[in-house]
Design a protein around this motif. Sequence first.
Motif, mmCIF file in Angstrom:
data_model
loop_
_atom_site.group_PDB
_atom_site.id
_atom_site.type_symbol
_atom_site.label_atom_id
_atom_site.label_comp_id
_atom_site.label_asym_id
_atom_site.label_seq_id
_atom_site.Cartn_x
_atom_site.Cartn_y
_atom_site.Cartn_z
ATOM 1 N N ARG A 289 19.197 -25.635 12.519
ATOM 2 C CA ARG A 289 17.882 -25.202 12.043
ATOM 3 C C ARG A 289 16.791 -26.108 12.609
ATOM 4 N NH1 ARG A 289 21.219 -24.921 7.491
ATOM 5 N NH2 ARG A 289 21.376 -22.838 6.597
ATOM 6 N N THR A 290 15.574 -25.553 12.668
ATOM 7 C CA THR A 290 14.419 -26.388 13.004
ATOM 8 C C THR A 290 13.803 -26.861 11.698
ATOM 9 O OG1 THR A 290 14.019 -25.079 14.968
ATOM 10 C CG2 THR A 290 12.183 -26.417 14.186
ATOM 11 N N GLU A 325 14.343 -16.266 8.196
ATOM 12 C CA GLU A 325 15.757 -16.099 7.805
ATOM 13 C C GLU A 325 16.492 -17.431 7.763
ATOM 14 O OE1 GLU A 325 17.027 -13.270 10.658
ATOM 15 O OE2 GLU A 325 16.199 -11.599 9.533
ATOM 16 N N SER A 326 15.795 -18.418 7.243
ATOM 17 C CA SER A 326 16.366 -19.747 7.004
ATOM 18 C C SER A 326 16.597 -20.571 8.277
ATOM 19 C CB SER A 326 17.664 -19.605 6.188
ATOM 20 O OG SER A 326 18.247 -20.834 5.970
ATOM 21 N N ARG A 327 16.052 -20.065 9.421
ATOM 22 C CA ARG A 327 16.231 -20.870 10.642
ATOM 23 C C ARG A 327 15.180 -21.979 10.731
ATOM 24 N NH1 ARG A 327 16.683 -15.829 12.720
ATOM 25 N NH2 ARG A 327 14.660 -16.036 13.710
ATOM 26 N N LEU A 328 14.080 -21.804 9.980
ATOM 27 C CA LEU A 328 13.022 -22.818 9.962
ATOM 28 C C LEU A 328 12.928 -23.386 8.544
ATOM 29 C CD1 LEU A 328 10.544 -24.207 11.297
ATOM 30 C CD2 LEU A 328 9.180 -22.281 10.477
ATOM 31 N N VAL A 329 12.928 -24.711 8.457
ATOM 32 C CA VAL A 329 12.863 -25.360 7.145
ATOM 33 C C VAL A 329 11.625 -26.245 7.109
ATOM 34 C CG1 VAL A 329 14.075 -26.896 5.536
ATOM 35 C CG2 VAL A 329 15.391 -25.408 7.064
ATOM 36 N N ARG A 330 10.765 -26.003 6.123
ATOM 37 C CA ARG A 330 9.571 -26.857 6.013
ATOM 38 C C ARG A 330 9.794 -27.888 4.915
ATOM 39 N NH1 ARG A 330 4.477 -23.651 5.859
ATOM 40 N NH2 ARG A 330 5.038 -23.412 8.037
#
Length: 344
Positions: A289-290, A325-330
């Motif tokens: 993930r990013t 879709e949960s590929r990017l996490v802030r």
Amino acid sequence: FTHSSYGSRDLSILAYGNFFFPRTWMQNSFVLAETIDLRGWKGPRKGPLRILDLGAGSGAGGLAALRLLRDRGIENPIQLHAVDYSGKSLSYLRSIHAANGHLWPRTTVTTERHDLSKTLPPKTPHAYDFVFLSSSLNEISSGTDVSAVAKSLNEISKVIKTSGLLVVIEPALRAVCHCLHRAAANISESSELWLHGPYFNGSPCPFASTKSRYHSHEVRRRTPPETVRRLNQPLGLSIQDLKFSFILLGRKKPIPFDQGPSVLRLVSPVSKRKGIYCFIGIGGDTEERTYEIQTRTLDVEGHNFIDLLERGDVLRLREWETFEESRLVRIPSTDAIEILWPSG
Ligand SMILES: C[S@@+](CC[C@H](N)C(=O)[O-])C[C@H]1O[C@@H](n2cnc3c(N)ncnc32)[C@H](O)[C@@H]1O
């Protein structure tokens, strides 16, 4: 200048040692510390702790282990058995051990000359708490044939105790890392061995089976002692960045980590762009993930915190939001980040 020739000349061993000994010492200490501080490895309750160092050379890996175990308060007597086909290198190892007894009290070292390309030495007892292959697997297996490497590692793992670990550390070269991690994936699918690291919950490296831009490795910045800096100055090579890849294999099930984005290993540099810091992480569920954190949420301490993050750090998030879709996490702020490893 071949693998076998550098071990037969004193000057080559010393030249190799000037550059590599301190690096190997530091990177092996890192990996061994991770097994204790993050992965929950525990020494035997009583009796000696046994270490086998394969392709031990002049001993940077095995001796660093003796020191680190003492630093971590392990009090058992420790026996290090070092194997290499270079008798000269093993003789340096014995001398370094004998001359610096204060660094590793109540430890003994035995050495054995043996060509490891075919087999382990005969009669190797199945009794080791740690077996190390430190920058030696790619030489011993002379190449990057994944199934041959997996077969050797399977064979070697037979001599670890149920609570023991096989620790393989390799230079961070793309082909070498891919081979190591593919072999590890192969072993964890097809044998009774479990992967204890570098990722989580027994999962193999996700890059091993894809065409990802990244290959699994750590990059650690350390300031070497002044003598090391001076000795290496004429080479003009960077001696600050430690780059290496590793796997940990054991018979016992690894300790569990949260499945999902909240626990992650950082596998890229941290980059800054358009008001955010971002990096790639592999989560407890082995998803890539990013992760991003907005610079406007950070004060000076927050920026300093981010500056200190290194590829290979293991983080736990207390708060986060997912997108795409949960590929990017802030991550809302640095207060939401706990550094699980390296500790302290
Ligand atoms: C790159 S050095 C690493 C030495 C040491 N483990 C360290 O981390 O500093 C690789 C070592 O593997 C040994 N080696 C390579 N092929 C071998 C073989 N077939 N049998 C035994 N030792 C071997 C070499 O002699 C050398 O000491």
